[in-house]
Design an enzyme around this catalytic site. Structure first.
Site, short mmCIF file in Angstrom:
data_model
loop_
_atom_site.label_atom_id
_atom_site.label_comp_id
_atom_site.label_asym_id
_atom_site.label_seq_id
_atom_site.Cartn_x
_atom_site.Cartn_y
_atom_site.Cartn_z
CE LYS A 64 4.43 5.23 1.17
NZ LYS A 64 5.76 4.55 1.15
N PRO A 108 0.81 -1.21 0.00
CG PRO A 108 -0.48 -1.43 1.91
CD PRO A 108 0.73 -1.95 1.24
CD GLU A 109 3.95 2.62 -3.60
OE1 GLU A 109 4.17 3.74 -4.09
OE2 GLU A 109 4.38 1.57 -4.07
NE ARG A 142 12.35 -0.77 -0.59
CZ ARG A 142 12.94 -0.50 0.57
NH1 ARG A 142 14.22 -0.21 0.60
NH2 ARG A 142 12.27 -0.54 1.69
#
Length: 345
Positions: free
Chosen positions: A61, A2-3, A332
């Site tokens: 967020k 989620p962003e 990442r």
DNA sequence: CAGAGCTCCTGAGCGC
DNA sequence: TGCGCTCAGGAGCTCT
């Protein structure tokens, strides 16, 4: 993952159902989801039971719900909110009592919906499809437990502007900080406040009060890669790995390009791309890439079909047909077009 | 102080 | 079928 667009979709889904709702009970299935609530799980439950949720607000967020605690006649003085962060895999679902259990359900808060009501902007409050006095389960789902729920104090914003986004109090882009500041009143005491735990976070890219000049100035002093800067929530909030890769692709920037080497025109172009990509994703209910993100009804978003870089490894670049590459970066992945997004001196 | 790197965490997916 | 390995990364913390 989620962003901003995913969190905003969740906020917009929660607001009609939870605004003015009364908390009946709280069930904790995994105390690790309350790790940010330092007084512990018992305090969390005792504080929430009998409290009324006054609004659902978001910055970047972070999502929070200002509260009026049980028996408290001066909530503006108490000034607390239930603060939630979805982390990597968090979901906030609304279910009717007795609905099928959800996997990785860490916390359930049972509320009584306020039901249809008049909002202060004159619109009629639909009740989010729930009838007045209907019981609703607010379920906090989180596979990897990077997210959390906590109760935190709300403090004043340093610029006196709105603490976060709340649709019915969204200022127009032309409104100045003082205009939005004047919205705060005794009955909406939380508008110019934000959780202490989120106070260090920058205004997000979709906030009309976001200071682009300050971003240009601060990036000019950053000796770090532009992607790392984009992900720094203290510089600009709401952007995560997916939308960072998308914005860098749109601006033809390499993820490791030193921020200070960008001209102010390039920074403004990058910011404009961040804004338009986030807006487009919000309009489509966010991106569901790996099944970890869902709206409050458990449905997926549709932005994944619009992605140009993230998750497109081996696919032809939509500008030049060079194959999109994925490189390991800062624990990442980073997706980019090796031809359009070259590292420059 | 700024910047880089580490760490928390678990279920899905895959190969053997 | 089943086991074990790999992978995903937000954000706060800890080093240098």
């Amino acid at each position: 993952m989620p962003e901003l667009p995913e969190v905003e979709t969740v906020r917009a889904g929660l607001a009609p159902a939870l605004t003015k709702a009364l908390i009946q009970s709280v069930e904790i299935f995994d105390v690790r989801s309350l790790k940010r609530h330092l007084p512990g799980p018992n305090d969390f439950v005792q504080t929430l039971v009998g409290a009324r949720i006054l609004a659902v607000v978001r910055r970047g967020k972070f999502l929070w719900m200002p509260l009026q605690l049980a028996g408290d006649n001066n909530p503006a003085e108490t000034s607390v909110a239930l603060v939630g962060h979805l982390g990597m895999s968090g979901q906030m679902l609304l279910r009717l009592p007795g609905a099928e259990p959800d996997k990785c359900n860490r916390v359930t808060i049972l509320v009584q919906a306020a039901g249809p009501a008049q909002l202060s902007n004159g619109d009629t409050f639909s009740g989010g499809g729930f009838a007045a006095n209907e019981l609703i389960e607010f379920r906090f789902i989180d596979q990897r437990i990077f997210g959390s729920l906590a109760i935190d104090r709300l403090i004043n914003t340093t610029d006196a502007g709105l603490g976060g986004f709340q649709a019915e109090f969204a200022p127009t882009p032309s409104a100045s900080l003082s205009d939005s500041g004047s919205i705060a009143s005794e009955s909406h005491w939380w508008l110019n406040r934000l959780p202490e735990s989120a106070a260090h976070i920058s205004r997000d890219a979709l906030d009309p009060a976001f200071d682009v000049k300050a971003l240009v100035r601060r990036l000019a002093a950053k000796q770090t890669g532009i992607k790392r800067a984009l992900l720094d929530q203290q510089l600009i909030s709401g952007v995560g790995n997916i939308y960072a890769d998308e914005a860098l692709w749109a601006t033809k920037l390499h993820y490791d390009q030193t921020a200070a080497t960008l001209t102010s025109a390039k920074v403004k172009e990058l910011f404009a791309n961040v804004v338009s990509i986030l807006q487009a994703a919000v309009a489509q209910g966010g991106t569901s890439f790996d099944d970890q993100y869902k709206n409050v009804n458990g449905e997926s978003g549709y932005f994944a079909v619009s992605l140009n870089a993230y998750g497109q490894t081996g696919q032809p670049c939509k500008r030049c047909a060079t194959l999109i590459k994925r490189e390991q970066w800062a624990n990442r992945g980073s997706h980019f077009c090796p031809r359009c997004q070259k590292l420059r001196p």
